[in-house]
Design an enzyme around this catalytic site. Structure first.
Site, short mmCIF file in Angstrom:
data_model
loop_
_atom_site.label_atom_id
_atom_site.label_comp_id
_atom_site.label_asym_id
_atom_site.label_seq_id
_atom_site.Cartn_x
_atom_site.Cartn_y
_atom_site.Cartn_z
N SER A 104 -13.93 1.70 -7.59
CA SER A 104 -15.05 1.87 -8.51
C SER A 104 -14.65 2.83 -9.63
O SER A 104 -15.10 2.67 -10.77
CB SER A 104 -16.28 2.39 -7.76
OG SER A 104 -15.97 3.59 -7.08
N GLU A 164 0.85 -1.21 0.00
CA GLU A 164 0.00 0.00 0.00
C GLU A 164 0.87 1.24 0.00
O GLU A 164 1.88 1.31 0.73
CB GLU A 164 -0.89 -0.03 1.25
CG GLU A 164 -2.27 0.52 1.04
CD GLU A 164 -3.10 -0.36 0.10
OE1 GLU A 164 -3.22 0.00 -1.08
OE2 GLU A 164 -3.61 -1.39 0.57
N HIS A 165 0.47 2.23 -0.79
CA HIS A 165 1.23 3.48 -0.93
C HIS A 165 2.67 3.22 -1.37
O HIS A 165 3.60 3.85 -0.89
CB HIS A 165 1.19 4.30 0.37
CG HIS A 165 -0.15 4.94 0.60
ND1 HIS A 165 -0.54 6.09 -0.04
CD2 HIS A 165 -1.20 4.56 1.36
CE1 HIS A 165 -1.77 6.40 0.34
NE2 HIS A 165 -2.20 5.49 1.18
N ASP A 203 -4.49 0.46 -9.38
CA ASP A 203 -5.91 0.11 -9.49
C ASP A 203 -6.27 -0.18 -10.95
O ASP A 203 -6.98 -1.15 -11.26
CB ASP A 203 -6.79 1.26 -8.98
CG ASP A 203 -6.39 1.71 -7.58
OD1 ASP A 203 -5.69 0.95 -6.90
OD2 ASP A 203 -6.78 2.83 -7.20
#
Ligand code: GLA
Length: 337
Positions: A105, A16-17, A148
């Site tokens: 999303s 993450e990050h 993503d």
């Protein structure tokens, strides 16, 4: 001509990050996704959304995606502006990815729209992910990394993807049948994500200016950074890159105890060194760590609220009764139908 495209959301298992520092990530495309269907239309994009008010009506080519209304239309406009061969469509968007939960999303929307506008005729899935990332920057100003969009464009059924964000090399990592992945919403809506995210990214760049690219930096170099904030940020990134490979190895060996421990370490590092957790996320992770059959849990996505991802035995669902949760499976990437 009838067009029908679909693109998945994603959950990040670990890493993450790190994407915007050229580091390692391990996301998994999920079965929840966004579909675009319609008929080709010359020189215009006209899209409604099942379940969301308003219609996007844009003439091609697009000059300024930031001014488009309704707001979700900015992602559509950003995608259309990011490749010159975008074709028109008259149709509708529908999605099963919960918005604002940290399940990407927006990336699912961008990739589904890119395919519907014909990006697949000119670009590889990796290039489509990159143009969707540019679209997100243009639409929202949030300087996101490419994780993503890559997960959505390149997902492989039954697998997570180890992505080297420096080379964009993708390595599938099988998800064993002996585990279940559950995403649980903390109930806290994500806040300040845009500006706090940009701050974290700038701090990583400032740390890299002192010790060189974080991907190659040693912990000794990181510990020599005098500024407390920059040292902590760099420590998270360097240790998180190592955890991605520890986790991938543990999954391959079906050593689920170790995989879970590495997830808990990742959460601690995001909480203490990167400071993107919240009390709600911390409490949920602490609760899950004590549930029989849960191997590990951590915040997933940008943080500042949103979701936790848990790895557990396939026969349990550890979602507390008061919260929303999704049992997710590793899905194929985006495609035209
Ligand atoms: C968001 C961004 C990604 C990544 C994560 C944090 O999801 O869109 O690029 O930086 O946050 O890992």
């Amino acid at each position: 001509m009838t067009i029908h495209s679909w693109a998945p959301g994603r959950v990040n298992l670990i890493g993450e990050h790190t994407d915007y520092t050229g580091g390692l990530v391990l996301p998994m495309a999920i079965q929840l996704g966004t579909a675009v269907h319609g008929e080709s239309l010359d020189g215009r994009i006209r899209l409604s959304s099942v379940g969301v008010a308003g219609q996007v009506d844009l003439a091609l080519p697009i000059s300024d995606p930031t001014a488009v209304e309704p707001e979700w239309g900015r992602y559509v406009a950003g995608v259309a502006a990011s490749f010159p061969d975008a074709k028109g469509i008259d149709g509708a968007v529908s999605s099963t990815v919960p918005a604002g939960a940290g399940l990407s999303s927006s990336a699912a929307l961008e990739i589904a729209v890119a395919l519907a506008l014909g990006a697949g005729e000119h670009h590889t899935p990796v290039e489509i992910a990159q143009l969707a990332q540019r679209a997100e920057h243009a639409a929202t100003g949030m300087p996101c990394g490419v994780m993503d969009q890559l997960a959505s464009a390149c997902g492989i059924e039954g697998h997570a993807l180890r992505i080297d964000c420096q080379t964009l090399e993708l390595t599938p990592v099988a998800i064993p049948d002996s585990v279940r992945v559950v995403v649980i919403h903390s109930g806290e809506h994500r806040r300040l994500v845009g500006s706090a995210y940009a701050d974290r990214r700038a701090q990583c760049e400032a740390a890299a200016a002192l010790v060189g690219p974080l991907r190659a930096a040693t912990m000794t170099a990181v510990e020599s950074i005098e500024d407390d904030v920059l040292r902590h940020r760099a420590r998270h990134v360097v240790s998180e890159n190592a955890r991605v490979d520890q986790f991938a190895r543990a999954l391959a060996d079906e050593d689920l105890g170790s995989a879970g421990r590495v997830m808990l370490e990742s959460h601690q590092s995001l909480r203490d060194d990167f400071e993107v957790s919240t009390d709600g996320l911390d409490a949920l992770v602490a609760h899950l760590a004590g549930v029989e059959g849960v191997y590990g849990a951590r915040l997933t996505g940008a943080g500042f609220g949103g979701c936790v991802v848990a790895l557990c035995r396939p026969d349990i669902d550890p979602t507390p009764p008061s919260l929303d949760g999704w049992v997710v499976s590793a899905s194929t990437g985006a495609h035209l139908r």
